[in-house]
Design a protein around this motif. Structure first.
Motif, PDB file in Angstrom:
ATOM      1  N   GLU A  37       0.834  -1.184  -0.056  1.00 26.35           N
ATOM      2  CA  GLU A  37      -0.017  -0.114   0.114  1.00 26.35           C
ATOM      3  C   GLU A  37       0.891   1.394   0.125  1.00 26.35           C
ATOM      4  O   GLU A  37       0.674   2.261  -0.767  1.00 26.35           O
ATOM      5  N   ALA A  38       2.093   1.322   0.788  1.00 24.99           N
ATOM      6  CA  ALA A  38       2.735   2.376   0.788  1.00 24.99           C
ATOM      7  C   ALA A  38       3.458   2.738  -0.243  1.00 24.99           C
ATOM      8  O   ALA A  38       3.384   3.862  -0.999  1.00 24.99           O
ATOM      9  N   GLN A  41       0.894   3.881  -3.123  1.00 24.34           N
ATOM     10  CA  GLN A  41       0.581   5.390  -2.728  1.00 24.34           C
ATOM     11  C   GLN A  41       1.890   6.476  -3.400  1.00 24.34           C
ATOM     12  O   GLN A  41       1.556   7.191  -3.755  1.00 24.34           O
ATOM     13  N   TYR A  42       2.992   5.903  -2.905  1.00 26.49           N
ATOM     14  CA  TYR A  42       4.478   6.719  -3.200  1.00 26.49           C
ATOM     15  C   TYR A  42       4.311   7.010  -4.746  1.00 26.49           C
ATOM     16  O   TYR A  42       4.697   8.033  -5.378  1.00 26.49           O
ATOM     17  N   ALA A  44       2.018   6.560  -6.821  1.00 26.04           N
ATOM     18  CA  ALA A  44       0.699   7.466  -7.421  1.00 26.04           C
ATOM     19  C   ALA A  44       1.386   8.822  -7.064  1.00 26.04           C
ATOM     20  O   ALA A  44       1.014   9.956  -8.064  1.00 26.04           O
ATOM     21  N   ALA A  45       1.728   9.412  -5.834  1.00 26.52           N
ATOM     22  CA  ALA A  45       2.135  10.555  -5.524  1.00 26.52           C
ATOM     23  C   ALA A  45       3.172  11.266  -6.491  1.00 26.52           C
ATOM     24  O   ALA A  45       2.989  12.336  -6.873  1.00 26.52           O
TER      25      ALA A  45
END
Length: 71
Positions: A37-38, A41-42, A44-45
């Protein structure tokens, strides 16, 4: 869609691993889930920030081109 999984080895400082372990225990999630998940998200950011930067540069270029046309 079912995705296959691969096992990897990573190196993490002990302090970070302790924090990860404590967090995963308190949230009742696996370390693998947290890392997946991390990472998602990283990534995607970073992609979003790159796209915003590209749009910002395009807008700056258009502003400068418009300014030059007025001169």
């Amino acid at each position: 869609m079912i995705m296959s999984s691969k096992k990897i080895n990573i190196t993490i400082p002990e302090d970070n691993l302790k924090e990860i372990d404590e967090f995963c225990n308190s949230e009742n999630i696996s370390k693998s889930f947290l890392i997946r998940e991390a990472a998602a998200q990283y990534i995607a950011a970073v992609k979003e920030n790159k796209e915003l930067d590209r749009k910002r540069k395009d807008m700056e270029w258009a502003r400068e081109a418009s300014r030059k046309l007025r001169i």
